[in-house]
Design an enzyme around this catalytic site. Structure first.
Site, PDB file in Angstrom:
ATOM      1  N   ASN A 208       6.623 -23.468 -44.630  1.00  0.00           N
ATOM      2  CA  ASN A 208       7.584 -22.799 -45.506  1.00  0.00           C
ATOM      3  C   ASN A 208       8.771 -22.358 -44.679  1.00  0.00           C
ATOM      4  O   ASN A 208       8.609 -22.101 -43.483  1.00  0.00           O
ATOM      5  CB  ASN A 208       6.951 -21.532 -46.083  1.00  0.00           C
ATOM      6  N   ASP A 277       1.316 -22.534 -49.687  1.00  0.00           N
ATOM      7  CA  ASP A 277       0.364 -22.546 -50.802  1.00  0.00           C
ATOM      8  C   ASP A 277      -0.633 -23.691 -50.698  1.00  0.00           C
ATOM      9  O   ASP A 277      -1.750 -23.594 -51.169  1.00  0.00           O
ATOM     10  CB  ASP A 277       1.131 -22.642 -52.125  1.00  0.00           C
ATOM     11  N   LYS A 287      -2.979 -38.205 -33.406  1.00  0.00           N
ATOM     12  CA  LYS A 287      -1.720 -38.494 -34.104  1.00  0.00           C
ATOM     13  C   LYS A 287      -1.887 -39.766 -34.953  1.00  0.00           C
ATOM     14  O   LYS A 287      -2.354 -40.790 -34.448  1.00  0.00           O
ATOM     15  CB  LYS A 287      -0.593 -38.684 -33.084  1.00  0.00           C
ATOM     16  N   PHE A 321       5.433  -9.565 -51.351  1.00  0.00           N
ATOM     17  CA  PHE A 321       6.806 -10.058 -51.420  1.00  0.00           C
ATOM     18  C   PHE A 321       6.845 -11.226 -52.391  1.00  0.00           C
ATOM     19  O   PHE A 321       5.885 -11.995 -52.466  1.00  0.00           O
ATOM     20  CB  PHE A 321       7.288 -10.518 -50.037  1.00  0.00           C
ATOM     21  N   LYS A 335       3.151 -11.193 -60.403  1.00  0.00           N
ATOM     22  CA  LYS A 335       2.450 -11.213 -59.109  1.00  0.00           C
ATOM     23  C   LYS A 335       1.910  -9.821 -58.762  1.00  0.00           C
ATOM     24  O   LYS A 335       0.811  -9.697 -58.235  1.00  0.00           O
ATOM     25  CB  LYS A 335       3.381 -11.704 -57.993  1.00  0.00           C
ATOM     26  N   LYS A 339      -2.095  -9.713 -58.350  1.00  0.00           N
ATOM     27  CA  LYS A 339      -2.623  -9.519 -56.993  1.00  0.00           C
ATOM     28  C   LYS A 339      -3.007  -8.061 -56.715  1.00  0.00           C
ATOM     29  O   LYS A 339      -3.346  -7.714 -55.594  1.00  0.00           O
ATOM     30  CB  LYS A 339      -1.605 -10.029 -55.969  1.00  0.00           C
TER      31      LYS A 339
HETATM   32  N1  CTP Z   1       0.654 -14.937 -50.422  1.00  0.00           N
HETATM   33  C1  CTP Z   1      -0.600 -14.928 -49.822  1.00  0.00           C
HETATM   34  N2  CTP Z   1      -1.338 -16.070 -49.760  1.00  0.00           N
HETATM   35  C2  CTP Z   1      -0.893 -17.214 -50.299  1.00  0.00           C
HETATM   36  C3  CTP Z   1       0.374 -17.234 -50.922  1.00  0.00           C
HETATM   37  C4  CTP Z   1       1.116 -16.078 -50.949  1.00  0.00           C
HETATM   38  O1  CTP Z   1      -1.023 -13.896 -49.338  1.00  0.00           O
HETATM   39  N3  CTP Z   1      -1.637 -18.320 -50.233  1.00  0.00           N
HETATM   40  C5  CTP Z   1       1.436 -13.683 -50.479  1.00  0.00           C
HETATM   41  C6  CTP Z   1       2.757 -13.699 -49.758  1.00  0.00           C
HETATM   42  O2  CTP Z   1       2.625 -13.200 -48.455  1.00  0.00           O
HETATM   43  C7  CTP Z   1       3.617 -12.772 -50.598  1.00  0.00           C
HETATM   44  C8  CTP Z   1       3.081 -12.943 -51.981  1.00  0.00           C
HETATM   45  O3  CTP Z   1       1.755 -13.467 -51.830  1.00  0.00           O
HETATM   46  O4  CTP Z   1       3.446 -11.411 -50.245  1.00  0.00           O
HETATM   47  C9  CTP Z   1       3.974 -13.841 -52.788  1.00  0.00           C
HETATM   48  O5  CTP Z   1       3.393 -15.000 -53.018  1.00  0.00           O
HETATM   49  P1  CTP Z   1       4.092 -16.288 -53.634  1.00  0.00           P
HETATM   50  O6  CTP Z   1       3.764 -17.455 -52.779  1.00  0.00           O
HETATM   51  O7  CTP Z   1       5.503 -16.061 -53.944  1.00  0.00           O
HETATM   52  O8  CTP Z   1       3.296 -16.298 -54.945  1.00  0.00           O
HETATM   53  P2  CTP Z   1       2.423 -17.435 -55.514  1.00  0.00           P
HETATM   54  O9  CTP Z   1       1.223 -16.813 -56.095  1.00  0.00           O
HETATM   55  O10 CTP Z   1       2.152 -18.474 -54.526  1.00  0.00           O
HETATM   56  O11 CTP Z   1       3.347 -17.967 -56.664  1.00  0.00           O
HETATM   57  P3  CTP Z   1       4.416 -19.173 -56.716  1.00  0.00           P
HETATM   58  O12 CTP Z   1       4.283 -19.995 -55.453  1.00  0.00           O
HETATM   59  O13 CTP Z   1       4.037 -19.873 -57.913  1.00  0.00           O
HETATM   60  O14 CTP Z   1       5.754 -18.491 -56.769  1.00  0.00           O
END
Ligand code: CTP
Length: 397
Positions: A208, A277, A287, A321, A335, A339
């Site tokens: 990311n 994600d 490799k 975040f 979220k 969460k």
């Molecule tokens: N986060 C986490 N673990 C993951 C993905 C995200 O702990 N696998 C945490 C990030 O650190 C952040 C928050 O979740 O604090 C935001 O997550 P985000 O990726 O924006 O939310 P998602 O649930 O993945 O939603 P989307 O990708 O659909 O926006």
């Protein structure tokens, strides 16, 4: 946090005096009001004009100047200061302060002020190691004086060893600490930062966009405010914050394990990491040759670390975040609920000055009661403090 703070910088006579010019610049840039006092021997190394130009303030060199002064200047300076920093501090000034001597402007202000005092020694390694110097330092430490130790390296006198003035950013960080409230001294703060990398093979990975700056700024701010801080971060190019337990990780799985290991001990979780994600379903230990690479990658979902932490919330404060490009508030609110968070920092990454590789951010803070606090464009450094202010209020409510 340094804006408009009144700092006296004492410069004493060592070769490192020229480095104090950089310190004044950094403090001035951060908005501090710096008043420089030079000892007589410091003026043999750098001119008062240098400091005057950089600080925008008149430099004080004499104890009594009857032409300019109508007030007792050393008392006025001492009363006005919020912090007094001596950089570089020679063995001589350390000895004089330890002995209670006040025979020039700097030592008189040191004696008269009630502001916290930070000394950044710089000297020859044998002078540093001299038991008298070390005894003086120990005495001053026991009286509440703060020190930032010199670093080891090549010294101006030709010797190798400890004696070089600490790096300027480290001195600035200590000044910030000196000026910070200690409202997090009862807290154990766990911060995550940076991206995760999900390897496909030893040279390729999914990731990311994230520099880690926001999480690192949070870790530093919490430490300055007295917290015991653990920082878990994915790959980044940032200096490791001082006096913080640093746990480097690479993949989301490693970050999950590290977070779960430290969560039990944490009273606050600030989850600023940009966790990937998805990860490749298969990781090759070798490799992959181009001819073997598939054009369609099979992915699997990574664990949601924050959601898992949210299930073990107890009395912990958990902050997440949300980096969004559309429907900012609605997505962030969802979220927050899903969460089980106390607060979510919603960030529209399409705005100029917000998001990834910049020093600033523009965010909205959403809490469980539905309240939305909109913050203007500010540095990630300032945002870290604003966010902690908010967490401190949540703790009290
Ligand atoms: N986060 C986490 N673990 C993951 C993905 C995200 O702990 N696998 C945490 C990030 O650190 C952040 C928050 O979740 O604090 C935001 O997550 P985000 O990726 O924006 O939310 P998602 O649930 O993945 O939603 P989307 O990708 O659909 O926006």
């Amino acid at each position: 946090m340094l804006k408009d703070r009144k700092i006296i910088l004492g410069v004493t006579g060592g070769i490192a005096a020229y480095k104090a010019a950089e310190l004044v610049r950094e403090l001035f840039r951060a908005g501090a009001e710096v008043q420089v006092i030079m000892t007589r021997s410091a003026q043999a190394f750098v001119t008062p004009l240098t400091f005057q130009t950089l600080s925008g303030n008149q430099v004080t060199t004499e104890l009594f100047n009857l032409i300019e002064e109508s007030k007792i200047r050393h008392v006025a300076l001492a009363d006005k200061a919020e912090a007094l920093v001596i950089a570089p501090a020679t063995a001589n000034i350390i000895g004089k302060i330890a002995a209670g001597i006040a025979d020039d402007m700097l030592t008189t202000v040191v004696m008269a002020t009630r502001a916290p005092i930070l000394l950044a020694p710089a000297m020859n390694v044998h002078m540093w190691e001299n038991p008298i110097c070390q005894e003086n330092i120990a005495k001053l430490r026991s009286r509440g004086y703060h020190f930032i130790d010199p670093e080891a390296g090549e010294l101006a006198c030709g010797y190798e060893g400890k004696g070089r003035l600490a790096e300027i950013p480290a001195i600035v960080e200590e000044i910030r600490t000196l000026l910070s409230p200690k409202d997090f001294s009862e807290e154990k703060v766990l911060v995550t930062a940076g991206p995760t990398e999900e390897p496909l093979d030893p040279v390729r990975f999914l990731t990311n966009r994230s520099s880690g700056r926001m999480g690192f700024a949070l870790a530093r701010a919490a430490r300055r405010r007295g917290a015991e801080v653990t920082l878990i971060s994915g790959p980044n190019a940032l200096p490791v914050p001082q006096k913080v337990k640093y746990v480097p990780v690479r993949s989301a799985d490693q970050m999950r394990e590290a977070v779960l290991n430290h969560l039990q001990n944490a009273s606050i979780l600030l989850m600023a990491a940009a966790v990937s994600d998805y990860r490749p379903k298969k990781t090759s230990p070798e490799k992959l040759k181009k001819s073997l690479l598939e054009t369609v990658l099979e992915l699997e979902l990574n664990p949601d670390i924050l959601a898992e932490a949210g299930k073990k919330k107890d009395s912990r404060i958990i902050v997440g975040f949300a980096a969004e490009t559309e429907n900012l508030l609605q997505n962030a609110r969802e979220k927050l609920k899903k969460k089980n968070l106390d607060l979510i920092v919603a960030n529209d990454v399409t705005l100029p000055g917000a998001g990834f590789e910049v020093e600033t951010n523009i965010v909205k803070l959403l809490d469980r009661s539905g309240k939305i606090e909109e913050l203007p464009l500010m540095s990630k450094e300032d945002l870290a403090d604003r966010l902690l202010d908010r967490v401190a209020r949540l703790r009290k409510s």
